[in-house]
Scaffold this motif. Sequence first.
Motif, mmCIF file in Angstrom:
data_model
loop_
_atom_site.group_PDB
_atom_site.id
_atom_site.type_symbol
_atom_site.label_atom_id
_atom_site.label_comp_id
_atom_site.label_asym_id
_atom_site.label_seq_id
_atom_site.Cartn_x
_atom_site.Cartn_y
_atom_site.Cartn_z
ATOM 1 N N MET A 1 4.065 -9.068 -4.412
ATOM 2 C CA MET A 1 4.297 -7.696 -4.513
ATOM 3 C C MET A 1 4.025 -7.266 -3.011
ATOM 4 S SD MET A 1 1.279 -4.872 -5.973
ATOM 5 C CE MET A 1 0.080 -5.842 -6.338
ATOM 6 N N SER A 2 4.752 -6.054 -2.802
ATOM 7 C CA SER A 2 4.898 -5.553 -1.590
ATOM 8 C C SER A 2 3.530 -4.813 -1.308
ATOM 9 C CB SER A 2 6.155 -4.535 -1.398
ATOM 10 O OG SER A 2 5.793 -3.462 -0.283
ATOM 11 N N VAL A 3 3.230 -4.767 0.164
ATOM 12 C CA VAL A 3 2.162 -3.978 0.321
ATOM 13 C C VAL A 3 2.180 -2.635 0.031
ATOM 14 C CG1 VAL A 3 1.254 -5.398 2.029
ATOM 15 C CG2 VAL A 3 2.701 -3.442 2.794
ATOM 16 N N HIS A 4 3.451 -1.838 -0.094
ATOM 17 C CA HIS A 4 3.658 -0.636 -0.524
ATOM 18 C C HIS A 4 3.687 -0.305 -1.954
ATOM 19 C CE1 HIS A 4 4.024 0.317 3.857
ATOM 20 N NE2 HIS A 4 4.948 -0.916 3.891
ATOM 21 N N GLU A 5 3.571 -1.152 -2.805
ATOM 22 C CA GLU A 5 3.788 -1.346 -4.218
ATOM 23 C C GLU A 5 2.903 -0.305 -4.867
ATOM 24 O OE1 GLU A 5 5.866 -1.164 -7.537
ATOM 25 O OE2 GLU A 5 6.491 -2.099 -5.635
ATOM 26 N N PRO A 6 1.496 -0.308 -4.361
ATOM 27 C CA PRO A 6 0.387 0.507 -5.090
ATOM 28 C C PRO A 6 0.616 2.017 -4.728
ATOM 29 C CG PRO A 6 -0.605 -1.260 -4.079
ATOM 30 C CD PRO A 6 0.955 -1.379 -3.775
ATOM 31 N N LEU A 7 1.323 2.189 -3.634
ATOM 32 C CA LEU A 7 1.782 3.611 -3.296
ATOM 33 C C LEU A 7 2.774 4.110 -4.111
ATOM 34 C CD1 LEU A 7 1.375 6.106 -1.441
ATOM 35 C CD2 LEU A 7 2.599 5.114 0.154
ATOM 36 N N ARG A 8 3.712 3.356 -4.318
ATOM 37 C CA ARG A 8 4.971 3.530 -5.215
ATOM 38 C C ARG A 8 4.557 3.945 -6.674
ATOM 39 N NH1 ARG A 8 7.685 -1.027 -2.901
ATOM 40 N NH2 ARG A 8 8.179 -0.745 -1.045
ATOM 41 N N ALA A 9 3.807 3.101 -7.009
ATOM 42 C CA ALA A 9 3.251 2.828 -8.408
ATOM 43 C C ALA A 9 2.539 4.112 -8.627
ATOM 44 C CB ALA A 9 2.393 1.754 -8.709
ATOM 45 N N TRP A 10 1.683 4.559 -7.625
ATOM 46 C CA TRP A 10 0.772 5.911 -7.908
ATOM 47 C C TRP A 10 1.731 7.162 -7.974
ATOM 48 C CZ3 TRP A 10 0.325 10.388 -5.061
ATOM 49 C CH2 TRP A 10 -0.793 11.182 -5.382
ATOM 50 N N ALA A 11 2.704 6.885 -7.011
ATOM 51 C CA ALA A 11 3.617 8.119 -7.116
ATOM 52 C C ALA A 11 4.743 8.151 -8.286
ATOM 53 C CB ALA A 11 4.726 8.056 -5.731
ATOM 54 N N HIS A 12 5.000 7.279 -8.738
ATOM 55 C CA HIS A 12 5.701 7.328 -10.011
ATOM 56 C C HIS A 12 4.846 7.610 -11.192
ATOM 57 C CE1 HIS A 12 9.668 5.845 -9.062
ATOM 58 N NE2 HIS A 12 8.913 4.931 -8.070
ATOM 59 N N ARG A 13 3.619 7.362 -11.096
ATOM 60 C CA ARG A 13 2.757 7.654 -12.160
ATOM 61 C C ARG A 13 2.249 9.218 -12.079
ATOM 62 N NH1 ARG A 13 -3.705 7.118 -12.105
ATOM 63 N NH2 ARG A 13 -4.393 7.762 -14.056
ATOM 64 N N LEU A 14 2.285 9.978 -10.936
ATOM 65 C CA LEU A 14 2.130 11.143 -10.945
ATOM 66 C C LEU A 14 3.597 11.982 -11.255
ATOM 67 C CD1 LEU A 14 0.499 13.744 -9.943
ATOM 68 C CD2 LEU A 14 1.242 13.172 -7.637
#
Length: 71
Positions: A1-14
């Motif tokens: 998993m990319s270190v940026h994946e949590p940020l991307r996932a959060w942005a998609h959730r929002l």
Amino acid sequence: MSVHEPLRAWAHRLGDALDRAGFPNAIVGALARNAWARPRASTDADMTIGLGADRMPAFRSLIAGLGLVGT
């Protein structure tokens, strides 16, 4: 998993929650740029949200439901 994946996932959730609630929105900034060009590091998510004063109570409720604090 990319270190940026949590940020991307959060942005998609929002973004998904905003879409379901009928708020026009777009991801902008580095996350949007990274979709089209060589990725660069980013530690935040920038979004633009179409929101009139009459929809502010619904928006505050939405972000509270996501665990974010609205002021």
